[in-house]
Write a protein that holds these residues in place. Structure first.
Motif, PDB file in Angstrom:
ATOM      1  N   GLU A   1       5.528   3.183  -3.694  1.00 26.75           N
ATOM      2  CA  GLU A   1       4.850   2.374  -4.577  1.00 26.75           C
ATOM      3  C   GLU A   1       5.681   1.566  -5.694  1.00 26.75           C
ATOM      4  O   GLU A   1       7.100   1.353  -5.881  1.00 26.75           O
ATOM      5  N   MET A   2       4.591   0.141  -6.475  1.00 26.86           N
ATOM      6  CA  MET A   2       5.043  -0.894  -7.109  1.00 26.86           C
ATOM      7  C   MET A   2       4.694  -1.254  -8.632  1.00 26.86           C
ATOM      8  O   MET A   2       3.303  -1.090  -8.699  1.00 26.86           O
ATOM      9  N   GLN A   3       5.311  -0.939  -9.660  1.00 24.21           N
ATOM     10  CA  GLN A   3       4.787  -1.414 -10.672  1.00 24.21           C
ATOM     11  C   GLN A   3       5.505  -1.991 -11.571  1.00 24.21           C
ATOM     12  O   GLN A   3       7.007  -1.965 -11.837  1.00 24.21           O
ATOM     13  N   VAL A   4       5.235  -3.361 -12.252  1.00 22.15           N
ATOM     14  CA  VAL A   4       6.179  -4.340 -13.428  1.00 22.15           C
ATOM     15  C   VAL A   4       5.112  -3.674 -14.570  1.00 22.15           C
ATOM     16  O   VAL A   4       3.961  -3.113 -14.550  1.00 22.15           O
ATOM     17  N   ARG A   5       5.933  -3.655 -15.819  1.00 24.35           N
ATOM     18  CA  ARG A   5       5.494  -2.998 -16.949  1.00 24.35           C
ATOM     19  C   ARG A   5       4.834  -4.033 -17.447  1.00 24.35           C
ATOM     20  O   ARG A   5       4.525  -5.010 -17.057  1.00 24.35           O
ATOM     21  N   GLY A   6       3.824  -3.445 -17.662  1.00 20.34           N
ATOM     22  CA  GLY A   6       2.045  -3.592 -17.661  1.00 20.34           C
ATOM     23  C   GLY A   6       1.514  -4.198 -17.372  1.00 20.34           C
ATOM     24  O   GLY A   6       0.003  -4.247 -17.324  1.00 20.34           O
ATOM     25  N   GLY A   7       1.734  -3.927 -16.277  1.00 25.33           N
ATOM     26  CA  GLY A   7       0.824  -4.288 -14.964  1.00 25.33           C
ATOM     27  C   GLY A   7       0.403  -3.046 -13.523  1.00 25.33           C
ATOM     28  O   GLY A   7       0.356  -1.813 -14.238  1.00 25.33           O
ATOM     29  N   MET A   8      -0.462  -2.788 -13.004  1.00 18.83           N
ATOM     30  CA  MET A   8      -0.932  -1.735 -11.909  1.00 18.83           C
ATOM     31  C   MET A   8       0.079  -1.081 -11.031  1.00 18.83           C
ATOM     32  O   MET A   8       0.542  -1.859 -10.730  1.00 18.83           O
ATOM     33  N   LEU A   9      -0.270   0.040 -11.171  1.00 20.72           N
ATOM     34  CA  LEU A   9       0.887   0.732  -9.702  1.00 20.72           C
ATOM     35  C   LEU A   9      -0.022   0.394  -8.816  1.00 20.72           C
ATOM     36  O   LEU A   9      -1.241   0.621  -8.649  1.00 20.72           O
ATOM     37  N   GLN A  10       0.596   0.180  -7.629  1.00 26.37           N
ATOM     38  CA  GLN A  10       0.708  -0.587  -6.394  1.00 26.37           C
ATOM     39  C   GLN A  10       0.961   0.547  -5.286  1.00 26.37           C
ATOM     40  O   GLN A  10       2.593   0.178  -5.127  1.00 26.37           O
ATOM     41  N   ARG A  11       0.416   0.750  -4.430  1.00 29.05           N
ATOM     42  CA  ARG A  11       0.784   1.754  -3.208  1.00 29.05           C
ATOM     43  C   ARG A  11       0.916   0.651  -2.164  1.00 29.05           C
ATOM     44  O   ARG A  11      -0.827  -0.372  -2.133  1.00 29.05           O
TER      45      ARG A  11
ATOM     46  N   GLU B   1       6.897  -9.978  -7.990  1.00 24.86           N
ATOM     47  CA  GLU B   1       7.372 -10.393  -9.319  1.00 24.86           C
ATOM     48  C   GLU B   1       7.987 -11.925  -9.902  1.00 24.86           C
ATOM     49  O   GLU B   1       8.717 -12.364  -9.190  1.00 24.86           O
ATOM     50  N   SER B   2       8.023 -11.884 -11.557  1.00 28.75           N
ATOM     51  CA  SER B   2       7.911 -12.858 -12.049  1.00 28.75           C
ATOM     52  C   SER B   2       9.199 -12.704 -12.905  1.00 28.75           C
ATOM     53  O   SER B   2       9.982 -11.663 -12.937  1.00 28.75           O
ATOM     54  N   PRO B   3      10.499 -13.904 -13.200  1.00 26.29           N
ATOM     55  CA  PRO B   3      11.359 -13.573 -14.355  1.00 26.29           C
ATOM     56  C   PRO B   3      11.336 -13.285 -14.499  1.00 26.29           C
ATOM     57  O   PRO B   3      12.427 -12.687 -15.233  1.00 26.29           O
ATOM     58  N   GLU B   4      10.176 -12.886 -15.550  1.00 25.15           N
ATOM     59  CA  GLU B   4       9.721 -12.543 -16.641  1.00 25.15           C
ATOM     60  C   GLU B   4       9.759 -10.790 -16.575  1.00 25.15           C
ATOM     61  O   GLU B   4       9.739  -9.753 -17.231  1.00 25.15           O
ATOM     62  N   ASP B   5       9.471  -9.999 -15.435  1.00 23.44           N
ATOM     63  CA  ASP B   5       8.815  -8.585 -15.091  1.00 23.44           C
ATOM     64  C   ASP B   5      10.041  -8.170 -15.662  1.00 23.44           C
ATOM     65  O   ASP B   5      11.103  -8.529 -14.511  1.00 23.44           O
ATOM     66  N   VAL B   6       9.466  -6.785 -16.204  1.00 23.52           N
ATOM     67  CA  VAL B   6      10.781  -5.264 -15.942  1.00 23.52           C
ATOM     68  C   VAL B   6      10.100  -4.712 -14.723  1.00 23.52           C
ATOM     69  O   VAL B   6       8.897  -3.768 -15.018  1.00 23.52           O
ATOM     70  N   HIS B   7      11.075  -4.216 -13.603  1.00 25.30           N
ATOM     71  CA  HIS B   7       9.640  -3.215 -12.641  1.00 25.30           C
ATOM     72  C   HIS B   7      10.665  -2.127 -12.611  1.00 25.30           C
ATOM     73  O   HIS B   7      11.387  -1.559 -12.249  1.00 25.30           O
ATOM     74  N   THR B   8       9.428  -1.260 -13.790  1.00 26.13           N
ATOM     75  CA  THR B   8       9.536   0.225 -13.582  1.00 26.13           C
ATOM     76  C   THR B   8       9.394   1.002 -13.119  1.00 26.13           C
ATOM     77  O   THR B   8       9.271   2.284 -12.877  1.00 26.13           O
ATOM     78  N   VAL B   9       9.192   0.504 -11.634  1.00 25.95           N
ATOM     79  CA  VAL B   9       8.168   1.821 -11.012  1.00 25.95           C
ATOM     80  C   VAL B   9       8.929   1.393  -9.128  1.00 25.95           C
ATOM     81  O   VAL B   9       8.318  -0.044  -9.124  1.00 25.95           O
ATOM     82  N   SER B  10       9.544   2.056  -8.761  1.00 25.77           N
ATOM     83  CA  SER B  10       9.593   1.327  -7.632  1.00 25.77           C
ATOM     84  C   SER B  10       9.930   2.317  -6.227  1.00 25.77           C
ATOM     85  O   SER B  10      11.594   3.013  -6.362  1.00 25.77           O
ATOM     86  N   ARG B  11       9.466   3.572  -5.867  1.00 26.54           N
ATOM     87  CA  ARG B  11       9.549   4.382  -4.888  1.00 26.54           C
ATOM     88  C   ARG B  11       9.263   4.916  -3.818  1.00 26.54           C
ATOM     89  O   ARG B  11       8.012   3.452  -3.298  1.00 26.54           O
ATOM     90  N   ASN B  12      10.166   5.178  -2.693  1.00 27.48           N
ATOM     91  CA  ASN B  12       9.112   5.793  -1.412  1.00 27.48           C
ATOM     92  C   ASN B  12       8.798   6.572  -1.766  1.00 27.48           C
ATOM     93  O   ASN B  12       8.077   8.197  -1.854  1.00 27.48           O
ATOM     94  N   THR B  13       7.084   7.047  -1.286  1.00 23.93           N
ATOM     95  CA  THR B  13       5.988   7.498  -1.547  1.00 23.93           C
ATOM     96  C   THR B  13       6.263   9.018  -0.667  1.00 23.93           C
ATOM     97  O   THR B  13       6.020  10.154  -0.821  1.00 23.93           O
ATOM     98  N   SER B  14       7.229   9.011   0.440  1.00 25.98           N
ATOM     99  CA  SER B  14       7.103  10.208   0.844  1.00 25.98           C
ATOM    100  C   SER B  14       8.447  11.206   0.892  1.00 25.98           C
ATOM    101  O   SER B  14       9.582  10.337   1.178  1.00 25.98           O
ATOM    102  N   LYS B  15       8.642  12.251   1.515  1.00 25.93           N
ATOM    103  CA  LYS B  15       9.708  12.932   1.391  1.00 25.93           C
ATOM    104  C   LYS B  15       9.930  13.244   2.377  1.00 25.93           C
ATOM    105  O   LYS B  15      11.075  13.519   2.521  1.00 25.93           O
ATOM    106  N   THR B  16       9.455  12.730   3.440  1.00 26.49           N
ATOM    107  CA  THR B  16       9.937  12.790   5.030  1.00 26.49           C
ATOM    108  C   THR B  16      10.269  11.661   5.475  1.00 26.49           C
ATOM    109  O   THR B  16      10.798  12.251   6.921  1.00 26.49           O
ATOM    110  N   LYS B  17       9.363  10.799   5.373  1.00 30.85           N
ATOM    111  CA  LYS B  17       9.819   9.189   5.539  1.00 30.85           C
ATOM    112  C   LYS B  17      10.316   8.218   5.245  1.00 30.85           C
ATOM    113  O   LYS B  17       9.881   8.308   3.996  1.00 30.85           O
ATOM    114  N   PRO B  18      11.352   7.768   5.835  1.00 31.77           N
ATOM    115  CA  PRO B  18      12.199   6.828   5.227  1.00 31.77           C
ATOM    116  C   PRO B  18      10.819   5.151   4.748  1.00 31.77           C
ATOM    117  O   PRO B  18       9.896   5.135   5.926  1.00 31.77           O
TER     118      PRO B  18
END
Length: 128
Positions: A72-82, A91-108
């Motif tokens: 899951e990825m999201q920049v400030r003011g943007g929509m959460l994307q899976r 991401e643009s040079p002005e973006d702040v990357h607020t969400v970056s995560r692996n959605t799985s607790k068992t798979k890389p």
């Protein structure tokens, strides 16, 4: 004394787990002669199961291409994307990357990132 030893163990284990939650490898760096002061940098990022990145910015144009797993990825003011394999995130040079995560607790998860940035600039700056 037992509490102190336990606290040190928990801190050390927690720190080790956090630092190994993601692995970054630089694949390629190339100066752009037609754009003085700019370069391309390509990296891979491996996220362990359940890994979460810190809020950050890249001060670069960044294109994320997912190779495996789901993130899951999201920049400030943007929509959460899976995103899954073959999907892209920008991401643009002005973006702040607020969400970056692996959605799985068992798979890389693994993705490649293509940057166009100032020559020699860091690829990531944490945002507090």
């Amino acid at each position: 004394m037992k509490k102190l030893i336990l606290s040190v163990f928990i801190f050390t284990f927690g720190f080790a787990t956090a630092t190994h939650a993601q692995q970054v490898n630089t694949l390629f760096t190339k100066r752009l002669p037609e754009a003085p002061g700019k370069e391309i940098e390509v990296i891979t990022v491996d996220y362990a199961p359940g890994a979460v990145g810190v809020a950050h910015r890249h001060d670069a144009h960044a294109v994320v291409y997912v190779l495996e797993g789901e993130v899951e990825m999201q920049v400030r003011g943007g929509m959460l994307q899976r995103l899954g394999p073959g999907q892209v995130f920008y991401e643009s040079p002005e973006d702040v990357h607020t969400v970056s995560r692996n959605t799985s607790k068992t798979k890389p998860a693994k993705f490649v990132v293509f940057f166009i940035k100032n020559e020699g600039a860091p690829i990531l700056t944490p945002v507090h």
